[in-house]
Design a protein around this motif. Structure first.
Motif, mmCIF file in Angstrom:
data_model
loop_
_atom_site.group_PDB
_atom_site.id
_atom_site.type_symbol
_atom_site.label_atom_id
_atom_site.label_comp_id
_atom_site.label_asym_id
_atom_site.label_seq_id
_atom_site.Cartn_x
_atom_site.Cartn_y
_atom_site.Cartn_z
ATOM 1 N N GLN A 39 29.699 85.361 77.804
ATOM 2 C CA GLN A 39 31.056 84.716 77.595
ATOM 3 C C GLN A 39 30.877 83.514 76.545
ATOM 4 O O GLN A 39 30.426 82.572 76.860
ATOM 5 N N ALA A 40 31.375 83.576 75.508
ATOM 6 C CA ALA A 40 31.627 82.682 74.453
ATOM 7 C C ALA A 40 32.913 81.769 74.666
ATOM 8 O O ALA A 40 33.899 82.179 75.359
ATOM 9 N N PRO A 41 32.603 80.623 74.210
ATOM 10 C CA PRO A 41 33.910 79.681 74.351
ATOM 11 C C PRO A 41 35.370 80.056 73.914
ATOM 12 O O PRO A 41 35.249 80.723 72.586
ATOM 13 N N GLY A 42 36.293 80.153 75.038
ATOM 14 C CA GLY A 42 37.613 80.516 74.525
ATOM 15 C C GLY A 42 37.735 82.148 74.386
ATOM 16 O O GLY A 42 38.869 82.691 74.134
ATOM 17 N N LYS A 43 36.846 82.905 74.973
ATOM 18 C CA LYS A 43 36.927 84.265 74.878
ATOM 19 C C LYS A 43 36.540 84.845 76.299
ATOM 20 O O LYS A 43 36.060 84.193 77.374
ATOM 21 N N THR A 90 26.058 83.442 69.986
ATOM 22 C CA THR A 90 26.092 82.291 70.928
ATOM 23 C C THR A 90 27.188 82.557 72.134
ATOM 24 O O THR A 90 28.080 82.857 72.030
ATOM 25 N N ALA A 91 26.784 82.100 73.410
ATOM 26 C CA ALA A 91 27.480 82.432 74.537
ATOM 27 C C ALA A 91 26.737 81.935 75.971
ATOM 28 O O ALA A 91 25.343 81.829 75.783
ATOM 29 N N GLN A 115 22.413 79.498 79.053
ATOM 30 C CA GLN A 115 23.279 79.309 77.559
ATOM 31 C C GLN A 115 22.311 79.700 76.634
ATOM 32 O O GLN A 115 21.172 79.387 76.461
ATOM 33 N N THR A 117 22.593 79.606 72.393
ATOM 34 C CA THR A 117 23.069 79.154 71.144
ATOM 35 C C THR A 117 22.276 79.443 69.720
ATOM 36 O O THR A 117 21.012 79.274 70.005
#
Length: 120
Positions: A39-43, A90-91, A115, A117
């Motif tokens: 899970q990526a930020p905002g997704k 990145t996720a 995490q 990155t």
């Protein structure tokens, strides 16, 4: 109850590699399948790869040819070898398993996430 402990995440430059591990513990008779999601930020969380009890892997198109999923049944462990990493990888990566208790109950369990990155 089944618990998952993930490890191996970190910071890596684009083109680099990381290896994630996920160890399952608890009352487990067998596990099928074992998989990884991210899970990526905002997704939304998305599927990355799955491996069956017989060792047959399946991959999302976005990681096919770069990631390799494997498992060690004796250790109740699933791995994700990630090569040629890209910034879009990145996720937070999550392990997920279906496990079967000796009395037949099925448990679907998620790990706490690790995490990853990738810097450009």
């Amino acid at each position: 109850q089944v618990q998952l402990v993930e490890s191996g995440g970190g910071l890596v430059q684009a083109g680099g590699s990381l290896r994630l591990s996920c160890v399952a513990s608890g009352v487990i008779s067998s596990i099928n399948p074992m998989g990884w999601y991210r899970q990526a930020p905002g997704k939304q969380r998305e599927w990355v790869a799955t491996i069956t009890g017989g060792g047959i892997p399946d991959y999302a198109d976005s990681v096919e040819g770069r990631f390799t999923i494997s498992r060690d049944n004796a250790k109740n462990t699933v791995y994700l070898q990630m090569n040629s990493l890209k910034p879009e990888d990145t996720a937070v990566y999550y392990c997920n398993i279906n496990s079967f208790a000796p009395w037949g109950t099925t448990y679907n369990t998620w790990g706490q996430g690790t995490q990853v990155t990738v810097s450009s």
